[in-house]
Design an enzyme around this catalytic site. Structure first.
Site, PDB file in Angstrom:
ATOM      1  N   ASP A   1      42.138  48.084  46.078  1.00 40.99           N
ATOM      2  CA  ASP A   1      42.180  46.621  45.964  1.00 40.99           C
ATOM      3  C   ASP A   1      41.279  46.039  47.038  1.00 40.99           C
ATOM      4  O   ASP A   1      41.560  46.154  48.231  1.00 40.99           O
ATOM      5  CB  ASP A   1      43.612  46.113  46.129  1.00 40.99           C
ATOM      6  CG  ASP A   1      43.784  44.657  45.721  1.00 40.99           C
ATOM      7  OD1 ASP A   1      42.786  43.916  45.742  1.00 40.99           O
ATOM      8  OD2 ASP A   1      44.923  44.263  45.394  1.00 40.99           O
TER       9      ASP A   1
ATOM     10  N   ARG B   1      40.348  42.784  47.280  1.00 38.99           N
ATOM     11  CA  ARG B   1      40.457  41.330  47.354  1.00 38.99           C
ATOM     12  C   ARG B   1      40.808  40.834  48.753  1.00 38.99           C
ATOM     13  O   ARG B   1      41.514  41.490  49.506  1.00 38.99           O
ATOM     14  CB  ARG B   1      41.510  40.831  46.357  1.00 38.99           C
ATOM     15  CG  ARG B   1      41.097  40.963  44.915  1.00 38.99           C
ATOM     16  CD  ARG B   1      42.218  40.601  43.974  1.00 38.99           C
ATOM     17  NE  ARG B   1      43.311  41.581  44.031  1.00 38.99           N
ATOM     18  CZ  ARG B   1      44.398  41.499  43.274  1.00 38.99           C
ATOM     19  NH1 ARG B   1      44.537  40.479  42.423  1.00 38.99           N
ATOM     20  NH2 ARG B   1      45.346  42.424  43.357  1.00 38.99           N
TER      21      ARG B   1
ATOM     22  N   SER C   1      43.637  36.057  40.501  1.00 40.03           N
ATOM     23  CA  SER C   1      42.259  36.530  40.601  1.00 40.03           C
ATOM     24  C   SER C   1      41.635  36.618  39.213  1.00 40.03           C
ATOM     25  O   SER C   1      42.276  37.077  38.258  1.00 40.03           O
ATOM     26  CB  SER C   1      42.212  37.898  41.283  1.00 40.03           C
ATOM     27  OG  SER C   1      42.653  37.810  42.618  1.00 40.03           O
TER      28      SER C   1
END
Length: 209
Positions: free
Chosen positions: A126, A128, A52
């Site tokens: 998180d 993502r 990422s």
């Protein structure tokens, strides 16, 4: 799926010449990149990484995280292997974006850890997602992976999309006095698989002023 392949080009690097494949997400406007190296052996598991975006670590050489070190080590490992791939996903700051990441860093400067900082800003630890990797993996022709990661969420994501993770290859690099607490939080609160010495010992080379 809103991911569209755009174009490919050569990418010379200190470790060799990679091929760079560009993708666009028509829903979010984000542009993702797949790097490939060498000719993939049919039906063989391919060494690779899902990475990422981390502007501060990847481009500005920040020591607050291990991201830039992981990216460079992954590219070097792939070149030494003779084949491999990296999916470079535009998910800055574990999905909260660059400016919010700077806000989170400000809170960390005041004593919060990386998880606490995100949560104080109203985000999950998180944010993502990984569904964009499906068309990217199809394009580069990989379905069996030796995945370089310490993050079990990436392994589970690949497996949930029908990709076979034959092996998890640890990527424990970049430890220094500035990110020691960050690495420990990733291990104890985010479930990253790291050995004890990785977040309790300081790198003497980086520790010098």
């Amino acid at each position: 799926m809103s991911i569209k392949y755009i174009a490919s080009s050569k990418l010379p690097t200190p470790w060799g010449v990679f091929e760079m494949h560009g993708f666009e997400d028509s829903e979010t406007g984000k542009e993702h990149v797949a790097l490939t190296f060498g000719t993939f052996t049919p039906d063989a598991p391919i060494l690779g990484r899902i990475h990422s975006e981390c502007l501060t670590g990847d481009a500005l050489f920040s020591l607050r995280c291990d991201c830039g070190f992981q990216l460079q080590t992954a590219m070097q490992n792939i070149a030494e292997e003779g084949q491999g791939f990296i999916l470079y996903l535009r998910q800055e700051g574990r999905g909260i974006g660059l400016l919010n990441k700077i806000r989170a860093y400000e809170l960390q400067d005041q004593g919060a850890n990386t998880v606490e900082a995100n949560e104080r800003l109203g985000f999950e630890a998180d944010m993502r997602k990984y569904d964009m990797i499906i068309p990217m993996m199809e394009k580069i022709g990989v379905d069996k992976v030796r995945l370089m990661t310490n993050n079990p969420r990436k392994v589970k994501a690949m497996q949930s999309f029908g990709l076979e993770v034959v092996e998890r290859v640890p990527l424990q690099v970049g430890k220094n006095r500035y990110n020691e607490g960050y690495l420990k939080t990733k291990s104890t609160q985010l479930g990253h698989m790291m050995s004890e010495h990785h977040f309790t010992e300081t790198d003497p080379e980086v520790d010098k002023d």
